[in-house]
Design a protein around this motif. Structure first.
Motif, short mmCIF file in Angstrom:
data_model
loop_
_atom_site.label_atom_id
_atom_site.label_comp_id
_atom_site.label_asym_id
_atom_site.label_seq_id
_atom_site.Cartn_x
_atom_site.Cartn_y
_atom_site.Cartn_z
N GLN A 65 0.83 -1.21 0.00
CA GLN A 65 0.00 0.00 0.00
C GLN A 65 0.86 1.26 0.00
N ALA A 66 2.01 1.21 0.68
CA ALA A 66 2.89 2.38 0.78
C ALA A 66 3.62 2.68 -0.53
N ALA A 150 9.85 3.50 -0.34
CA ALA A 150 8.94 2.56 0.33
C ALA A 150 9.24 1.13 -0.09
#
Length: 344
Positions: A65-66, A150
Motif C-alpha cells: 500500500q505504501a 517505500a
C-alpha cells in the motif's frame, strides 16, 4: 512427461539459461526448461538484486500500500490480468483477505502465498509471490511514479534470513475435472432457483458432490447454456464497441484479480486476444478455451449473468459479469445474443 517428473535443473544451469535468453518472459523460459517459475527466480537469489522476503499477506499488503501507483498482475495458465493503481482498503482474514481499492480489487487466499521474492534489478523492480508448487500467485511491479524508498523499506523489513538460491517445492495438484451427478439434476435446478447471492452457488454444488463446471453441465437450461468457444472474444469486442462496463475476474488458487469498468482497445495477436487499455491489460489464450458458458444466477434484486471459460482440463480461465453500475441491461442483452454451441 509432466513438469513434476522432469530431472531437477541446478540453480547454476538456470542462471546460465536466463543469461542466454534475457528477453524471454520468465514463465515461458521456465516452461521451456521444464521447471517452475519460482525455481527460475530462486536461482537468482543473491540477497542484493533478488531477495527472499516473507510472503505473508498480512505483512506484505500494508507494505505494498505504501508503494503508491504500481502494476498488479495475477494470472493462470491461460490468462494474464494486469491492473495499474494503488492498493487500498486491505481487509485481513485467516482464510481469505481482500484489497478493495478503486482500481485494484483482489481476493487473496493466504495459505497459498508460500514463496516471496523482491526483484530489485532492471527497469521495473517487483514483488513476486508463488504457491507451494512454484506457480505464480501474484506480482507487483513498480511504475515510474512508485515510491522507491517505500520499496526499499519493504525489502528491508520483509527480508528473510534464508537467502539461498535453491527452493523446495511440493508436487502440483492436478486440476479437478468436471464432477457430475446427473441423479441430482432436479435438486440442483430447484435449489439453484432459490439462490439469493452468487456466492451461495459453490456451496450448493459442493453439497451435491459437484463442482462448478460439473453443475453447469448437469443443470443446463434455464440456468446454464454452453456457448461457442469464440463467444468470449465476441463479447470483448462488442463490449468495447458499445462501451459496456464489465467485471472481469482472473485468478489462480491463491489470488483472484478483478477489473471493474469498460474496455476500449481489444486486439488479437496470434492465439491471444488482448485488452490494451492505459490502466488495464488482459491477455487471453483464446485457443485454450475448450468450453464457454452463459450462466444465470438469481440474486436479491434480479439475475446475475456471466460468461465463463474453461480449458480442456476443466480449469476456470476467466469469468465476465456486467458491472452493476448503473445497471446490467446492456450486458444481459449482449450475452443473450452470443452464439451457442452447435446443437444447444
Amino acid at each position: 512427461m509432466t513438469l513434476d517428473t522432469l530431472a531437477p535443473v541446478s540453480p547454476a544451469d538456470l542462471r546460465r539459461a536466463r543469461a542466454d535468453a534475457p528477453k524471454t518472459r520468465a514463465r515461458d523460459l521456465a516452461d521451456t526448461l521444464g521447471v517452475t517459475e519460482a525455481a527460475l527466480v530462486a536461482a537468482h537469489v543473491d540477497g542484493v538484486k533478488v531477495v527472499r522476503i516473507d510472503p505473508a499477506v498480512d505483512r506484505l499488503m500494508p507494505a505494498i500500500q505504501a508503494l503508491g501507483d504500481v502494476m498488479a498482475l495475477t494470472r493462470n495458465v491461460s490468462c494474464v490480468h494486469e491492473l495499474t493503481g494503488t492498493y487500498e482498503d486491505f481487509h485481513s482474514g485467516p482464510h481469505a483477505s481482500m484489497v478493495l481499492g478503486a482500481e485494484i480489487d483482489l481476493r487473496m487466499f493466504p495459505k497459498h502465498w508460500v514463496h516471496g521474492f523482491a526483484l530489485l534489478d532492471g527497469p521495473c523492480p517487483s514483488v513476486q509471490v508463488f504457491d507451494a508448487a512454484g506457480d505464480a500467485v501474484h506480482k507487483v511491479f513498480l511504475t515510474d511514479v512508485s515510491d522507491r524508498a517505500a520499496f526499499d523499506r519493504l525489502v528491508q523489513d520483509l527480508r528473510l534470513g534464508d537467502q539461498s538460491d535453491d527452493i523446495t517445492l511440493a508436487a502440483r495438484k492436478p486440476v479437478e475435472a468436471a464432477k457430475l451427478r446427473h441423479d441430482k439434476a432436479d435438486e440442483l435446478r430447484s435449489e439453484w432457483g432459490a439462490l439469493t447471492d452468487t456466492h451461495q452457488f459453490l456451496r450448493l454444488a459442493s453439497k451435491l458432490k459437484m463442482n462448478r463446471l460439473g453443475a453447469y453441465r448437469v443443470a443446463g437450461a434455464p440456468w446454464a447454456f454452453e456457448l461457442a468457444t469464440g463467444a468470449v472474444t465476441k463479447l470483448l469486442h462488442a463490449a468495447a464497441k458499445d462501451a459496456i462496463a464489465l467485471m472481469i475476474f482472473v485468478g489462480n488458487q491463491g489470488c483472484i484479480q478483478i477489473h471493474g469498468g469498460p474496455v476500449a482497445r481489444v486486439e488479437p495477436m496470434g492465439p491471444w486476444i488482448n485488452v490494451l487499455d492505459p490502466r488495464f491489460n488482459l491477455h487471453l489464450r483464446a485457443d485454450h478455451i475448450a468450453e464457454a458458458w452463459h450462466v444465470i444466477k438469481p440474486i436479491r434484486d434480479g439475475m446475475a449473468h456471466s460468461i465463463e471459460a474453461f480449458d480442456a482440463d476443466g480449469a476456470l480461465i476467466v469469468q465476465i459479469f456486467g458491472k452493476r453500475d448503473p445497471d446490467t441491461a446492456a450486458f444481459t442483452a449482449l450475452v443473450e445474443g452470443l452464439p451457442r454451441k452447435a446443437g444447444e
